[in-house]
Motif scaffolding. Structure first.
Motif, PDB file in Angstrom:
ATOM      1  N   UNK A  13      90.477  44.363  55.205  1.00  0.00           N
ATOM      2  CA  UNK A  13      90.020  44.618  53.873  1.00  0.00           C
ATOM      3  C   UNK A  13      90.760  45.776  53.492  1.00  0.00           C
ATOM      4  N   UNK A  14      91.716  47.006  54.088  1.00  0.00           N
ATOM      5  CA  UNK A  14      91.834  48.254  53.449  1.00  0.00           C
ATOM      6  C   UNK A  14      93.537  47.286  53.052  1.00  0.00           C
ATOM      7  N   UNK A  15      93.854  46.825  53.406  1.00  0.00           N
ATOM      8  CA  UNK A  15      95.351  46.089  53.110  1.00  0.00           C
ATOM      9  C   UNK A  15      94.991  45.380  52.405  1.00  0.00           C
ATOM     10  N   UNK A  16      93.983  44.865  51.941  1.00  0.00           N
ATOM     11  CA  UNK A  16      93.750  44.333  50.145  1.00  0.00           C
ATOM     12  C   UNK A  16      93.975  44.928  49.584  1.00  0.00           C
ATOM     13  N   UNK A  17      92.821  46.518  49.902  1.00  0.00           N
ATOM     14  CA  UNK A  17      93.171  47.103  48.470  1.00  0.00           C
ATOM     15  C   UNK A  17      93.718  48.312  48.528  1.00  0.00           C
ATOM     16  N   UNK A  18      94.693  47.957  49.521  1.00  0.00           N
ATOM     17  CA  UNK A  18      95.978  48.924  49.650  1.00  0.00           C
ATOM     18  C   UNK A  18      95.118  50.534  49.684  1.00  0.00           C
ATOM     19  N   UNK A  19      94.483  50.871  50.796  1.00  0.00           N
ATOM     20  CA  UNK A  19      94.201  52.240  50.090  1.00  0.00           C
ATOM     21  C   UNK A  19      94.712  52.706  51.188  1.00  0.00           C
ATOM     22  N   UNK A  20      94.686  54.258  51.636  1.00  0.00           N
ATOM     23  CA  UNK A  20      95.371  55.055  52.458  1.00  0.00           C
ATOM     24  C   UNK A  20      95.388  54.623  54.119  1.00  0.00           C
ATOM     25  N   UNK A  21      96.598  54.362  54.548  1.00  0.00           N
ATOM     26  CA  UNK A  21      96.494  53.538  56.800  1.00  0.00           C
ATOM     27  C   UNK A  21      95.697  54.531  57.274  1.00  0.00           C
ATOM     28  N   UNK A  22      95.813  56.195  56.687  1.00  0.00           N
ATOM     29  CA  UNK A  22      95.382  57.179  57.931  1.00  0.00           C
ATOM     30  C   UNK A  22      94.465  57.106  58.598  1.00  0.00           C
ATOM     31  N   UNK A  23      93.090  56.929  57.438  1.00  0.00           N
ATOM     32  CA  UNK A  23      91.654  57.109  58.683  1.00  0.00           C
ATOM     33  C   UNK A  23      92.046  56.094  59.793  1.00  0.00           C
ATOM     34  N   UNK A  24      93.089  54.761  59.460  1.00  0.00           N
ATOM     35  CA  UNK A  24      92.796  53.871  60.829  1.00  0.00           C
ATOM     36  C   UNK A  24      93.974  54.263  62.240  1.00  0.00           C
ATOM     37  N   UNK A  25      95.111  54.480  61.377  1.00  0.00           N
ATOM     38  CA  UNK A  25      96.071  55.328  62.446  1.00  0.00           C
ATOM     39  C   UNK A  25      95.311  57.139  63.657  1.00  0.00           C
ATOM     40  N   UNK A  26      94.374  57.316  62.521  1.00  0.00           N
ATOM     41  CA  UNK A  26      93.783  57.708  63.400  1.00  0.00           C
ATOM     42  C   UNK A  26      92.449  57.945  64.605  1.00  0.00           C
ATOM     43  N   UNK A  27      91.711  56.521  64.484  1.00  0.00           N
ATOM     44  CA  UNK A  27      90.794  55.893  64.875  1.00  0.00           C
ATOM     45  C   UNK A  27      91.519  55.147  65.867  1.00  0.00           C
ATOM     46  N   UNK A  28      92.920  54.590  66.217  1.00  0.00           N
ATOM     47  CA  UNK A  28      93.856  53.697  66.552  1.00  0.00           C
ATOM     48  C   UNK A  28      94.883  54.733  68.042  1.00  0.00           C
ATOM     49  N   UNK A  29      94.392  55.907  67.455  1.00  0.00           N
ATOM     50  CA  UNK A  29      94.577  57.134  68.114  1.00  0.00           C
ATOM     51  C   UNK A  29      94.191  57.628  69.558  1.00  0.00           C
ATOM     52  N   UNK A  30      92.959  58.009  69.145  1.00  0.00           N
ATOM     53  CA  UNK A  30      92.129  58.136  69.054  1.00  0.00           C
ATOM     54  C   UNK A  30      91.834  57.083  69.892  1.00  0.00           C
ATOM     55  N   UNK A  31      91.254  55.995  70.228  1.00  0.00           N
ATOM     56  CA  UNK A  31      90.595  54.539  70.879  1.00  0.00           C
ATOM     57  C   UNK A  31      91.628  54.434  72.118  1.00  0.00           C
TER      58      UNK A  31
END
Lengths: 204, 228
Positions: A13-31
């Protein structure tokens, strides 16, 4: 706990709307931190590995050394993920500092044949908490702010600190605390009002 | 109160990892003492990390097809995730390391950037004790200097540059008074004769010996290399 399949959906969903990826990265790292999530790590790897390689090529002008930097940086990310916390900053800042540190030590080794691994002392990475800085006596305003902040109800204090001192976005914080965005905004508003009242009281 | 700070270009170079070790140690130690410069460095780190990571969407690693050899990255990724992760206990172990340094009758708390040099060998000349850090950076020498109370260093100039970070105590010269945390860069244009009433501990980096300029202290020039 995060479900990686949900994360994957969110990414599309995010890549479609091209928004900031940073929150995703944070979540991956926390996972990765919470349950050594290999799928989440693969996402981080796919995102960072080519960037680290490009940085390494600029730094060392040698493919093999650039790949060493990727290998070591991403290994550290995997092994030390538990030391990351979003309050200290974004995942990309954390990965950048790990890469910069390792790269500095590699350059010392290449240029001066020194293996003193100074970087962790130059740029402390894994500290539990920042040591309290020595505030000067004339920073009265600062003292009052700190006192005011301490006096806030814990939930408001948490939000004010995260937004203003740790510079998290409202969205990041809402996700981190697992509460709706609106709750963050109202806690922040209440906290700031109380803080303002307190400061005015002191300055009158 | 700290009045002398590194220029912001120097802080940026430090954050980028582009400064030599000797100067990186000085900037790191200054940041530990100076919340103002620490904030500049934190901001620069964020900006550089943002530039490094860009703002593009996440991409999947290409799945290797049977016809293709396995991608180098994919092999690396698989190997990394086979490694055990570090136990959380390392968190506190990482910060455990002494930064106390005993010298004569005094015990100093060194900045983190200098703590691995707390056991460096000292040698003395008159009122000055010096410990050279073995950083092996050619002409650039880095040292810790301890100057006894009520001592002066004779009038001198610098053939290259000299950086002084005051770690403890204070001193004064023709341009003013310096206190703990002050980050002072001097070059050949500056002549001065520092004096310390209470004694001090400094970290210095220079790329040429001091050059003494007046009277009998010129005799120090042959031995000036001691202070470099």
């Amino acid at each position: 706990m995060y479900q990686t399949n949900q994360l994957a959906d969110a990414t599309i969903n995010k890549s479609e709307s091209a928004v900031d990826v940073q929150p995703d990265l944070n979540q991956y790292l926390m996972a990765v931190a919470s349950h050594q999530d290999k799928a989440a790590f693969a996402k981080l790897f796919a995102f960072f590995a080519p960037k680290i390689k490009a940085f390494g090529l600029k730094q060392f002008r040698q493919e093999a050394l650039a790949m060493d930097l990727v290998q070591e940086t991403m290994s550290l990310v995997w092994r030390k993920a538990q030391l990351y916390s979003p309050e200290k900053g974004k995942a990309s800042t954390w990965v950048f500092t790990i890469m910069r540190n390792y790269s500095f030590d590699m350059l010392r080794k290449i240029q001066h044949n020194k293996e003193d691994n100074l970087s962790d002392d130059l740029w402390p990475l894994y500290e539990e908490a920042e040591p309290e800085p020595d505030y000067e006596d004339d920073h009265l305003m600062r003292e009052q702010l700190i006192q005011g902040l301490e006096a806030l109800p814990p939930k408001q204090k948490e939000v004010v600190e995260a937004i203003y001192l740790k510079e998290m976005t409202h969205q990041e914080l809402a996700e981190h605390l697992g509460v709706p965005l609106g709750t963050i905004k109202s806690r922040l508003r209440l906290g700031l009002e109380k803080l303002k009242e307190k400061m005015e009281l002191h300055n009158d | 109160m700290i009045k002398h700070h590194p220029e912001s270009t120097m802080i940026h170079a430090f954050v980028a990892g582009e400064l030599p070790a000797s100067l990186s140690i000085a900037v790191s130690a200054h940041l530990e003492l100076c919340p103002h410069c620490k904030a500049i460095a934190d901001k620069a780190t964020k900006a550089m990390a943002d530039e490094f990571s860009g703002n593009e969407a996440l991409v999947e690693l290409a799945e290797p097809t049977p016809a293709q050899p396995v991608d180098e990255f994919a092999t690396m990724l698989a190997a990394i995730t086979e490694q055990p992760t570090d136990a959380p206990a390392l968190k506190s172990a990482a910060v455990e390391s002494s930064n106390q340094m005993a010298l004569g009758e005094k015990t100093y708390t060194l900045p983190r950037a200098l703590r691995q040099f707390s056991q460096t060998k000292w040698s003395g000349l008159g009122n000055i004790q010096r410990a050279r850090l073995g950083l092996d950076e050619g002409d650039v020498h880095a040292s810790l200097l301890q100057i006894d109370a009520d001592s002066a260093i004779p009038h001198h100039t610098h053939k290259g540059y000299e950086l002084t970070l005051l770690l403890d105590g204070c001193f004064e010269d023709e341009s003013g008074r310096y206190e703990k945390g002050d980050f002072i860069i001097l070059n050949g244009e500056h002549h001065h004769s520092p004096y310390t009433a209470e004694g001090c501990l400094c970290y210095t980096v220079s790329n040429a010996p001091l050059h003494f300029t007046s009277g009998v202290s010129k005799l120090l020039n042959p031995i000036g290399r001691f202070l470099y």
